[in-house]
Design an enzyme around this catalytic site. Structure first.
Site, PDB file in Angstrom:
ATOM      1  N   LYS A   1       9.907 -10.134   4.187  1.00  0.00           N
ATOM      2  CA  LYS A   1      11.200 -10.045   3.506  1.00  0.00           C
ATOM      3  C   LYS A   1      12.005 -11.331   3.642  1.00  0.00           C
ATOM      4  O   LYS A   1      12.649 -11.771   2.683  1.00  0.00           O
ATOM      5  CB  LYS A   1      12.000  -8.864   4.071  1.00  0.00           C
ATOM      6  CG  LYS A   1      13.232  -8.547   3.250  1.00  0.00           C
ATOM      7  CD  LYS A   1      13.864  -7.234   3.666  1.00  0.00           C
ATOM      8  CE  LYS A   1      15.014  -6.884   2.732  1.00  0.00           C
ATOM      9  NZ  LYS A   1      15.636  -5.609   3.098  1.00  0.00           N
TER      10      LYS A   1
ATOM     11  N   MET B   1     -18.644  18.908  -9.484  1.00  0.00           N
ATOM     12  CA  MET B   1     -19.811  18.145  -9.064  1.00  0.00           C
ATOM     13  C   MET B   1     -20.252  18.549  -7.653  1.00  0.00           C
ATOM     14  O   MET B   1     -21.440  18.679  -7.383  1.00  0.00           O
ATOM     15  CB  MET B   1     -19.514  16.640  -9.119  1.00  0.00           C
ATOM     16  CG  MET B   1     -20.728  15.762  -8.893  1.00  0.00           C
ATOM     17  SD  MET B   1     -22.050  16.076 -10.090  1.00  0.00           S
ATOM     18  CE  MET B   1     -21.737  14.779 -11.292  1.00  0.00           C
TER      19      MET B   1
ATOM     20  N   PHE C   1       9.940  -0.788  11.608  1.00  0.00           N
ATOM     21  CA  PHE C   1       9.966   0.272  10.608  1.00  0.00           C
ATOM     22  C   PHE C   1       9.179  -0.158   9.370  1.00  0.00           C
ATOM     23  O   PHE C   1       9.385  -1.250   8.844  1.00  0.00           O
ATOM     24  CB  PHE C   1      11.423   0.586  10.232  1.00  0.00           C
ATOM     25  CG  PHE C   1      11.527   1.624   9.148  1.00  0.00           C
ATOM     26  CD1 PHE C   1      11.101   2.934   9.372  1.00  0.00           C
ATOM     27  CD2 PHE C   1      12.019   1.301   7.896  1.00  0.00           C
ATOM     28  CE1 PHE C   1      11.178   3.885   8.368  1.00  0.00           C
ATOM     29  CE2 PHE C   1      12.105   2.253   6.889  1.00  0.00           C
ATOM     30  CZ  PHE C   1      11.682   3.549   7.128  1.00  0.00           C
ATOM     31  N   GLN C   2       8.283   0.687   8.917  1.00  0.00           N
ATOM     32  CA  GLN C   2       7.417   0.422   7.752  1.00  0.00           C
ATOM     33  C   GLN C   2       6.599  -0.857   7.901  1.00  0.00           C
ATOM     34  O   GLN C   2       6.320  -1.550   6.941  1.00  0.00           O
ATOM     35  CB  GLN C   2       8.236   0.409   6.450  1.00  0.00           C
ATOM     36  CG  GLN C   2       8.817   1.788   6.130  1.00  0.00           C
ATOM     37  CD  GLN C   2       9.337   1.922   4.719  1.00  0.00           C
ATOM     38  OE1 GLN C   2       9.788   0.956   4.114  1.00  0.00           O
ATOM     39  NE2 GLN C   2       9.272   3.143   4.187  1.00  0.00           N
TER      40      GLN C   2
ATOM     41  N   GLU D   1       2.449   4.786  -5.386  1.00  0.00           N
ATOM     42  CA  GLU D   1       1.907   3.427  -5.363  1.00  0.00           C
ATOM     43  C   GLU D   1       0.440   3.377  -5.773  1.00  0.00           C
ATOM     44  O   GLU D   1      -0.028   2.403  -6.369  1.00  0.00           O
ATOM     45  CB  GLU D   1       2.090   2.791  -3.986  1.00  0.00           C
ATOM     46  CG  GLU D   1       3.529   2.433  -3.659  1.00  0.00           C
ATOM     47  CD  GLU D   1       4.290   3.563  -2.967  1.00  0.00           C
ATOM     48  OE1 GLU D   1       3.786   4.704  -2.946  1.00  0.00           O
ATOM     49  OE2 GLU D   1       5.397   3.290  -2.451  1.00  0.00           O
TER      50      GLU D   1
END
Lengths: 156, 564
Positions: free
Chosen positions: B162, B474, B112-113, B50
């Site tokens: 949803k 760096m 969930f999630q 993502e």
């Protein structure tokens, strides 16, 4: 830089997320909000938020600009010449002298607002510093609980 | 029109003429992905992470000037995306990021999630929405696109539960946007502009300080005209590279921590800074109290909060830089005598002669700066150049011969390792005719290496050039200079075989240790129409110079560094 007490009023659209957007600007920069008062403006879709904070001129200027940038913010005022009021309520056991309490409250624009079974409640509404003095003075009556509101302010 | 929330998302994207969405599906966003399956109006590019979806949308936006669109699911899908969102926020890149959320009835139950997505994105978006009713979707999405591209651009996040994507409601995208609390100032104040022009005519050593806002405002052409007409020399910020053509005699170079000696000295000597769409970032100014100490400051910016944030502006002008320049042009033509600054030009030419940007060839190993220069010689204007973050990024900003705006795509504000490769995919999608190069390091490239798969699947033949010094370069440089050579956790000698790695995904890999090999590899990679990795073994201990140590003054540059 010198830190001074500031009172900022913010006019916002009255919607779910707006308070966290505003408080987030302060918390994300590590600045404390001393007090905060929010209520809808009658007959409009807006709310007025009064914030008391402390900071240097540069910090406050930046916060005001950042507040302006938030999408739901309509106006931001930093008050210079203002009338500012705050209120406090104090619960006191009933065995204290009612007339002494009434007299003290009276001196700070207040009065006894409730007398219950074994406690009474007294309220005052005044300038923040004077509310502070009142809360100092009321200690001798052995207060059981104190609640203090945030400030509300209007430009003169 | 009575349609589902998911269909509304599709209709809105079509109405906004979106041609590509970068994303990754998951449980909470499935209703929308079902509608994506059914449509043919835009392409969906499935990145393999993502974060990469958002970076690809950023690269697409930066190269095309359009709003980039990314789509992800709730919970981990969203938290993976947040680095990209924050990156876009810091660099003012217009994005609309749409995420799924658990159904309304489950919000707040640790479902969930589930994660408080708008709570997380609030400080790193221009604005965000949690949509609680499908009948709000048309308005919200239309506002999201408008907010993303107007004023100071930035990412806007829309979180959709949803059940809202399943809800049927009325959809009308034709309604005008009403945002009475949001009215960006586009037009500059004409009195302030007049005063600014007067200040320029009075100045002896004026300096254009060009920032990334010029690119966002599509004002580079106008800046070129303005500088040519007035003969005022210019320095560019990192974000503004490509505003002036690299051969423009008025362009000094990049300024700041790794800016050129001449650019930093010009900024220290100028008596009038003309800041256009730049925000006086700490990597530009060095020690604030010493920055442009002798100068008055004109500051043109669309964001009032950027003006006098760090450096006090004597002539603040809030407005779109293109609009302000258009107002300045006729006044400048009338009042500014371009021959007035001749002495100033000589001073700057002297600075340039004294310490030009340079590097020394030594030993057999290729110098990383040579690789950057060489890509420039071979491809020049035909390439768009993305980078990751680190030494390679600074060498590219210093040494690539940029010739146009939107040629340079790099993570400036947030400094996100892993940005370059997915961004270069988005760049290739936006500008398929040009070669899309990602100049990267052996540290950064592994942070989104899975995108080799995306590149192969969608035929986005990005060429990744790794300036491989087996170090997190760096950080190693700072450890060498400021931590007494204690190279804590920066030795990257343990590495994958980058050639086999590219090949295993269906790409092509080259291992390069000589200049001839590099030329051959780049030529071959440009001809082959497939994603490539060119792994170039470069000098291990090369430092990025000049350098203004953090918190130091611009005029106090480290021009060379001798190992103790």
């Amino acid at each position: 830089m010198e830190e001074a007490r500031r009172v900022i009023s913010v006019i916002v659209i009255n919607e779910a997320s707006v308070l966290s957007r505003i408080s987030g600007l302060f918390s994300g920069r590590g600045y404390n909000i001393d007090s905060l008062t929010v209520a809808p403006i009658p007959d409009s879709k807006y709310s007025r938020i009064t914030i008391v904070t402390a900071g240097s001129v540069r910090v406050i200027e930046q916060i005001i600009k950042q507040l302006h940038k938030l999408i739901p913010v309509l106006k931001v005022y930093e008050h210079a010449d203002l009338v500012e009021k705050e209120m406090a309520m104090v619960k006191i056991p009933l065995n204290e002298s009612l007339s002494d309490i009434e007299a003290l409250a009276h001196a700070y624009n207040g009065r006894i607002v409730n007398v219950g079974h074994d406690t009474l409640i007294v309220m005052v509404a005044d300038e923040p510093s004077r509310v502070g003095h009142f809360l100092e003075a009321i200690k001798r009556f052995h207060p059981k609980e104190i609640v203090r509101s945030g400030s509300v302010a209007l430009e003169r | 029109m009575q349609i589902s929330g998911a269909q509304m998302v599709i209709e809105a994207l079509i109405a906004e003429e979106v041609e590509v969405v970068f994303g990754y599906p998951g449980g909470a966003i499935m209703n929308v992905y079902d509608e994506i399956y059914k449509q043919n109006s835009f392409q969906h590019v499935l990145t393999r992470h993502e974060q990469a979806a958002v970076h690809a949308a950023e690269g697409y936006s930066k190269a095309s000037g359009k709003v980039g669109v990314a789509m992800i699911t709730s919970g981990p899908g969203f938290t993976n995306a947040i680095t990209g969102i924050a990156d876009a926020y810091m660099d003012s890149i217009p994005l609309v990021v749409i995420s799924g959320q658990v159904p309304m009835s489950l919000i707040g139950t640790d479902a969930f999630q589930e994660i408080d997505a708008v709570g997380i994105s609030r400080p790193c978006t221009k604005h965000n929405y949690l949509v609680t009713d499908a009948s709000d979707l048309a308005r919200v999405l239309k506002e999201a696109f408008y907010l993303a591209r107007s004023g100071r651009p930035g990412p806007v996040h829309v979180d959709i539960p949803k059940d809202v994507t399943a809800q049927i409601a009325n959809f009308d995208y034709s309604k005008e946007i009403e945002l009475e609390t949001y009215k960006p100032t586009i037009k500059g104040n004409s009195r302030q502009i007049k005063k600014a022009i007067e200040a320029i005519t009075a100045a002896k050593r004026p300096l254009l300080y060009l920032g990334g806002g010029i690119i966002n405002a599509n004002a580079a052409e106008l800046v070129r005209e303005f500088s040519k007409m007035t003969q005022i020399p210019a320095v560019e910020t990192f974000m503004a590279r490509g505003t002036l053509h690299h051969e423009d005699p008025l362009l000094i170079s990049m300024l700041g921590m790794h800016g050129s000696y001449a650019a930093n000295m010009a900024m220290s000597e100028t008596d009038l800074v003309i800041g256009l769409g730049a925000r006086f970032d700490d990597r530009v100014t060095g020690k604030l109290s010493e920055f442009a100490k002798n100068a008055q400051i004109i500051h043109v910016d669309i964001d009032p909060a950027s003006i006098s944030k760090l450096v006090n502006a004597h002539f603040p002008i809030v407005g779109d830089v293109k609009n302000v320049l258009e107002m300045m042009m006729p006044l400048a033509k009338e009042q500014i005598d371009p021959s007035r600054y001749d002495a100033w030009h000589k001073t700057i030419a002297n600075f340039n002669k004294l310490h030009p940007l340079s590097y020394t060839e030594e030993g057999d190993r290729i110098k990383p700066q040579w690789v950057v220069e060489r890509i420039g010689q071979l491809l020049g204007d035909d390439a768009n150049i993305s980078t990751d973050v680190g030494q390679h990024q600074m060498w590219t900003a210093q040494f690539y011969p940029f010739s146009r705006p939107r040629q340079w795509i790099s993570s400036g504000g947030l400094g996100t390792m892993g940005f370059g490769f997915p961004a270069a995919l988005g760049v290739k999608r936006a500008d398929p005719k040009r070669v899309s190069i990602n100049i990267t390091g052996d540290g950064s490239i592994l942070m989104n290496i899975q995108e080799l798969m995306t590149a192969v699947e969608y035929k986005l033949p990005v060429i990744n050039v790794i300036l491989n010094n087996n170090f997190l370069g760096m950080v190693r440089q700072w450890q060498t200079m400021f931590y007494d050579k204690r190279h804590s956790q920066t030795d990257l000698s343990i590495q994958p075989d980058f050639v086999k790695l590219a090949e295993s995904f269906g790409g092509i890999g080259y291992r390069v240790s000589t200049k001839e090999e590099f030329d051959a590899a780049l030529k071959d990679a440009v001809e082959k129409d497939v994603v490539a990795i060119i792994d170039v073994a470069v000098n291990r201990f090369e430092n990025v110079l000049p350098m203004v140590p953090a918190g130091g003054s611009l005029f106090n540059m480290m021009l060379e560094y001798k190992e103790k």
